[in-house]
Design an enzyme around this catalytic site. Structure first.
Site, short mmCIF file in Angstrom:
data_model
loop_
_atom_site.label_atom_id
_atom_site.label_comp_id
_atom_site.label_asym_id
_atom_site.label_seq_id
_atom_site.Cartn_x
_atom_site.Cartn_y
_atom_site.Cartn_z
CB SER A 235 -0.65 -32.88 -19.68
OG SER A 235 -1.15 -33.23 -20.85
CE1 TYR A 249 -5.15 -30.44 -18.44
CE2 TYR A 249 -4.57 -30.81 -20.44
CZ TYR A 249 -4.68 -31.28 -19.12
OH TYR A 249 -4.16 -32.54 -18.75
#
Length: 338
Positions: A235, A249
């Site tokens: 990401s 995350y």
């Protein structure tokens, strides 16, 4: 950010099964080794495995499957071929190309499956959700779907047995580690390094970081036989602070980038390539509220990405067109990091 990540509040709670192991009574089923996390079911008089009461050998759980969702499929299938009209994708010796993809029931994972199905691959999907034929029926969907909660360390080895059984003695040409979770606070707020519970840290790292390496190691021989390609979905948040993605995350995705590099070095001598894709803001059905308003002015292309665009890049990295690419992370974010 991929945004294809349910919160911990949505995660199913694994059930428990009776066991004859006195040290772990009430927790493990007969035949399950809690040290090696392997499962060997007893054999009945007919030579078939005997599963404990409540155990589902298809979903590898002791709970009823989640009800199907009536959510609309986020992928436009209007211009995609029906699989039966697409010739099978074959490798250099004529064997059917086979892939395993995690987090396949939503967003980016769903688009990846559609892309590879359209290209004629055989696809084994892994998701914590049951297969939803009413959302998107593709060839062999229910038969080649493995329901597994990647956040449960006891389910992955059980699921691995089922996956390897489906592959048989054949080859695995691609493993796409797409599944990921990003927990939110009680009111949907971002969890930072001060507010993230330790249990959430462990859950996030198990799904986002440990599951990819466990699956890759577990299917090493099949990947080696198929000269396979591993693609880890990381990401944009792995390289900078994000207003919506939480600290756990983001940290797990940064770690997955490092793991990709290490895996590429370790797997390359065996003919297996390992790369990563780092999506920016991608339109999915669980996009964080306010994403478009906040990020459009910051993205040079002035639009959010589509999951189909990520799927195209995944397909490229699993094809012969990328045969000399390994250890790389490719950003797909419309120039967001410029």
């Amino acid at each position: 950010m991929s945004n294809d990540h349910p919160t911990d509040r949505d995660r199913p709670i694994s059930g428990q099964a009776p066991t004859t192991d006195g040290a772990a009574a009430g927790r493990y089923p007969p035949g399950y080794d809690p040290v090696t996390h392997t499962y060997t079911p007893p054999t009945g008089p007919d030579g078939q495995p005997v599963y404990p009461p409540g155990y589902d050998p298809v979903t590898h759980t002791f709970k009823r499957p989640e009800p199907s969702s009536d959510a609309a499929c986020p992928v436009d299938h209007e211009h995609l071929h029906e699989y039966r009209h697409v010739p099978p994708a074959l490798d250099e010796v004529g064997d059917r190309r086979t892939m395993v993809v995690t987090g396949a029931s939503r967003g980016i994972g769903h688009s990846i499956v559609r892309k590879f199905a359209d290209e004629g691959w055989r696809i084994i999907t892994i998701s914590r959700h049951a297969f939803e034929g009413n959302r998107c029926p593709w060839e062999a969907g229910p038969e080649d779907h493995v329901q597994c909660d990647l956040g449960d360390r006891e389910q992955i080895p059980l699921a691995m047995i089922d996956i390897k059984r489906r592959i048989g003695n054949g080859k695995l040409h691609a493993l796409v580690n797409n599944a990921g979770i990003s927990p939110k606070g009680p009111n949907g707020e971002r969890l930072n390094s001060l507010t993230t519970p330790m249990m959430s840290w462990m859950q996030v790292f198990h799904v986002n970081l440990l599951a990819p390496i466990m699956l890759a190691k577990g299917m090493f021989e099949e990947l080696k036989a198929g000269h396979g390609s591993i693609v880890n979905i990381t990401s944009v948040v792995g390289s900078r602070v994000h207003p919506f993605a939480g600290t756990a995350y983001a940290t797990s995705k940064a770690a997955l980038t490092a793991l990709t590099r290490e895996m590429a070095n370790d797997f390359a001598p065996h003919g297996i390539r390992v790369n990563a894709i780092a999506p920016g803001e991608i339109i999915t059905d669980i996009l964080s509220p306010g994403t478009e308003e906040k990020f459009l002015p910051l993205i040079p292309m002035r639009r959010l990405g589509r999951p189909e665009e990520v799927a195209e890049l995944v397909h490229f990295l699993c094809s012969e067109a990328s045969s000399y690419i390994t250890g790389e992370q490719i950003n797909i974010n419309g120039g967001q990091l410029l």
